[in-house]
Scaffold this active site. Structure first.
Site, short mmCIF file in Angstrom:
data_model
loop_
_atom_site.label_atom_id
_atom_site.label_comp_id
_atom_site.label_asym_id
_atom_site.label_seq_id
_atom_site.Cartn_x
_atom_site.Cartn_y
_atom_site.Cartn_z
N ASP A 163 -2.91 4.85 -2.30
CA ASP A 163 -3.92 5.36 -1.39
C ASP A 163 -4.29 6.83 -1.63
O ASP A 163 -3.40 7.67 -1.78
CB ASP A 163 -3.36 5.24 0.04
CG ASP A 163 -4.36 5.64 1.10
OD1 ASP A 163 -5.32 4.89 1.29
OD2 ASP A 163 -4.18 6.70 1.73
N ASP B 204 0.85 -1.18 0.00
CA ASP B 204 0.00 0.00 0.00
C ASP B 204 0.90 1.24 0.00
O ASP B 204 1.80 1.35 0.83
CB ASP B 204 -0.88 -0.02 1.27
CG ASP B 204 -2.26 0.57 1.02
OD1 ASP B 204 -2.32 1.68 0.47
OD2 ASP B 204 -3.26 -0.07 1.40
N HIS C 61 -11.53 -2.53 2.87
CA HIS C 61 -11.43 -2.23 4.29
C HIS C 61 -12.09 -0.91 4.69
O HIS C 61 -12.13 -0.57 5.86
CB HIS C 61 -9.95 -2.20 4.69
CG HIS C 61 -9.23 -1.05 4.04
ND1 HIS C 61 -9.01 -0.99 2.68
CD2 HIS C 61 -8.72 0.09 4.55
CE1 HIS C 61 -8.40 0.14 2.40
NE2 HIS C 61 -8.20 0.82 3.50
N ASP C 62 -12.56 -0.14 3.69
CA ASP C 62 -13.22 1.14 3.97
C ASP C 62 -14.73 1.04 3.82
O ASP C 62 -15.44 2.05 3.99
CB ASP C 62 -12.75 2.23 2.99
CG ASP C 62 -11.31 2.64 3.24
OD1 ASP C 62 -10.83 2.46 4.37
OD2 ASP C 62 -10.68 3.15 2.29
N GLU D 17 -6.35 4.45 -6.05
CA GLU D 17 -7.61 4.77 -5.39
C GLU D 17 -8.02 6.14 -5.89
O GLU D 17 -7.68 7.17 -5.30
CB GLU D 17 -7.44 4.77 -3.86
CG GLU D 17 -8.79 4.77 -3.16
CD GLU D 17 -8.72 5.09 -1.67
OE1 GLU D 17 -9.68 4.78 -0.96
OE2 GLU D 17 -7.72 5.68 -1.20
O1 TEU Z 1 -9.15 6.06 1.84
C1 TEU Z 1 -9.40 7.24 1.20
C2 TEU Z 1 -10.81 7.69 1.10
O2 TEU Z 1 -11.01 8.67 0.42
C3 TEU Z 1 -12.00 7.10 1.79
O3 TEU Z 1 -12.38 5.84 1.40
C4 TEU Z 1 -11.96 7.30 3.29
O4 TEU Z 1 -11.53 6.17 3.94
C5 TEU Z 1 -13.34 7.63 3.84
O5 TEU Z 1 -13.84 8.71 3.15
C6 TEU Z 1 -13.25 7.99 5.32
O6 TEU Z 1 -14.43 7.65 5.94
C7 TEU Z 1 -7.82 5.69 2.07
C8 TEU Z 1 -7.71 4.41 2.85
O7 TEU Z 1 -8.25 3.35 2.10
C9 TEU Z 1 -8.35 4.58 4.19
O8 TEU Z 1 -8.36 3.39 4.93
C10 TEU Z 1 -7.58 5.66 4.92
O9 TEU Z 1 -8.24 5.95 6.11
C11 TEU Z 1 -7.44 6.92 4.08
O10 TEU Z 1 -7.09 6.69 2.74
C12 TEU Z 1 -6.35 7.78 4.65
O11 TEU Z 1 -5.10 7.20 4.40
#
Ligand code: TEU
Ligand code: CA
Length: 559
Positions: free
Chosen positions: A201, A98, A330-331, A258
């Protein structure tokens, strides 16, 4: 389109903290992943994306990195990781790390040095601004986890720094060429270790619209969604193009971004031949039902909305590049709980959802536990039961909108990221076989019913259905059609039906009856044979087929 080594691959995402604990401290770790490598090889996966395992205070579960060149002791050691990379390679599996470079941790040495000397070289690695008490902030952007994106710089009453995520995640200043150079050096250091690539990310946030300014207030907190700023921030391509040229391309590495909010005209730049990335995630379904007021205002998603979103996403990139397909990560809450109405949730409908997304063009990603049909939590009793740093804002936003405590907890039960982060359910034993010790996050109480051990020898299980889908993608008879065949939606006038054709060497049709009642469907072409289905006795004749509720099939047809 140029053919690439990753086009026919199947990827799997591991959330290391919740996959397998090898040393009985309740936290999943790298040695736990090594233990399960044969499991993954046997499932048939080729690419293994690990959510962050770098040194981190874990304020956002490792997405806050304090040393990009080291492993957090809770996850293991660099030797463990090297062993994982080597043993994965022996099994034909490439490790994807990541890449979290929109921000680092406030405990990273760059940030510590910036606090010591904000005007020195490391101060310029971040966005640090002067600030006088009582004065307006440089801008009113709302951080993704709630509240202002500005925070006092430790040790300095008259300075503040920008964090679009958690305050322990200060944003890195990509406008600074020295920062970019450090990032590329780090990426190449990892690629030299023999990893297959990176998942990148939150990358869309690296370009800020400068100078800082306010955007229209869109909630009672007096702040403005980051989206409003991002819409105006142009020029990210210069950073992404440079990064690809300096790093990924030199290694023919796989990179999956992402990416959100990209414009149609930018698609070839992002994922076309020689794009910034090999692929990017299809997030067309994850935002469905939502609006800018918060999760409490989200609506249920209908099968039609789901279908129309994935169809549009894939038609949009047809002939340009490949998306990476997910039903969860995971989000996100668990896809089966999110997209299938609760009344219809069963092993059968889980297999249907799996089949729908797996046979689309693009690279299928399986998120850990998805292959055994893991579900959202059925109940959340209090905030303390959960862990994610994003929860509190989701909860408060709901309370401020007038919901009761109970209702706000129900919002979390449905939408919290912790739904996907509960430990992997390996067995019906203590702690679901995840750990000898009390796990860091609760095990979903349904683990006695839903676990891998109970499914592995059941040829009808969700787990074995995923295995069959993977085998189908790799079956030489169908592989080129499933990987390179065109994508054609059909019967889009019928609600609750998902139907598409994949045309290549063969012509394949995917049919899914996404509802609780049966339908009879006219057939435009003769079915030669059903290749895979979630019900054994689906009947058809030369011009019609009868589908019962949640039936799914893929068949070879004459044209
Ligand atoms: O996620 C980025 C993101 O824009 C969203 O999915 C975010 O998690 C959500 O809006 C918050 O509720 C990435 C990662 O996948 C996430 O786990 C991290 O928290 C985030 O970046 C910060 O690094
Ligand atoms: Ca452990």
């Amino acid at each position: 389109m140029e053919r690439k080594w990753w086009h026919n691959k199947i990827a799997y995402q591991i959330y290391p903290k919740s996959f397998k604990d090898s040393n009985g401290d309740g936290i999943g770790d790298i040695r736990g992943i090594i233990e399960k490598l044969d499991y993954l090889a046997n499932l048939g996966i080729d690419i293994l994306w690990l959510s962050p395992i770098y040194k981190s205070p874990l304020a956002d579960q490792g997405y806050d990195i304090s040393d990009y060149y080291d492993i957090d002791p809770r996850f293991g050691t660099m030797e463990d990781l090297e062993e994982l990379i080597a043993k994965a390679k022996e099994r034909g599996i490439g490790i994807v790390m990541d890449l979290v470079v929109n921000h680092c941790s406030d405990e990273h040495e760059w940030f510590k040095k910036a606090c010591e000397d904000p005007d020195g070289p490391y101060g310029k690695f971040f966005y640090i601004e002067d600030y006088k008490e009582g004065q307006p902030l440089p801008c009113n952007w709302r951080s993704y986890f709630g509240g202002s994106c500005w925070e006092k710089l430790p040790g300095h009453q008259d300075k503040i720094y920008l964090h679009v995520f958690h305050k322990k995640q200060p944003d890195l200043n990509w406008e600074n060429p020295l920062l970019r150079k450090e990032v590329y050096k780090m990426i190449n250091w990892w690629l030299d270790k023999g990893i297959a690539g990176f998942r990148i990310d939150a990358i869309i946030n690296i370009k800020k619209k400068l100078p800082f300014k306010d955007y229209p207030v869109d909630r009672e907190d007096g702040l403005s969604s980051m989206e409003n700023m991002l819409k105006e921030a142009t020029g990210i391509g210069e950073f992404l193009g440079e990064m690809a040229a300096e790093t990924f391309r030199k290694y023919d590495a796989f990179s999956v971004g992402e990416v959100f909010n990209e414009k149609d005209s930018e698609l070839p730049l992002f994922i076309g031949d020689n794009g910034y990335f090999s692929s990017m995630f299809d997030f067309s379904t994850t935002g469905l039902g939502q609006n800018d007021q918060g999760f409490h205002a989200a609506k249920e998603i209908t099968p039609k909305e789901y279908r129309d979103a994935i169809f549009k996403a894939h038609e949009r990139v047809e002939g340009i590049g490949y998306l990476s397909n997910i039903i969860e990560n995971h989000d996100e809450p668990r896809g089966v709980s999110r997209y299938i109405p609760a009344s219809g949730l069963s092993c059968k409908s889980k297999k249907m959802l799996a089949g729908i997304y797996f046979l689309l063009p693009g690279i299928p990603f399986i998120y850990q536990g998805q292959e055994i049909g893991m579900e959202n939590l059925a109940q959340v009793d209090c905030l303390d039961q959960l862990d994610d740093c994003a929860n509190i804002d989701v909860y408060n936003t709901a309370i401020n909108a007038g919901l009761s405590e109970k209702e706000a907890l129900e919002v979390l039960r449905k939408h919290s990221r912790d739904n996907a982060r509960t430990p992997f359910q390996w067995s019906a034993e203590k702690n679901a076989g995840f750990s000898e010790a009390e796990p860091w996050l609760l095990v979903n109480p349904n683990y006695k019913d839903i676990n891998w051990e109970s499914q592995v020898n059941d040829s009808d299980s969700v787990f074995n259905f995923y295995k069959k889908l993977i085998q189908l993608r790799k079956n030489p008879e169908y592989e080129s059609t499933l990987v390179y065949g065109t994508f054609q939606p059909a019967h889009t006038d019928i609600d609750n039906l998902v139907c598409y054709y994949r045309r290549g060497d063969k012509t394949l049709v995917v049919l899914a009856n996404f509802q609780d009642k049966s339908i009879e469907l006219p057939l435009a072409s003769n079915i030669n044979k059903i290749i895979l289905a979630n019900r054994a006795d689906i009947t058809y004749n030369s011009d019609t087929i009868k589908l019962l509720s949640y039936d799914f099939l893929i068949a070879e047809v004459t044209k």
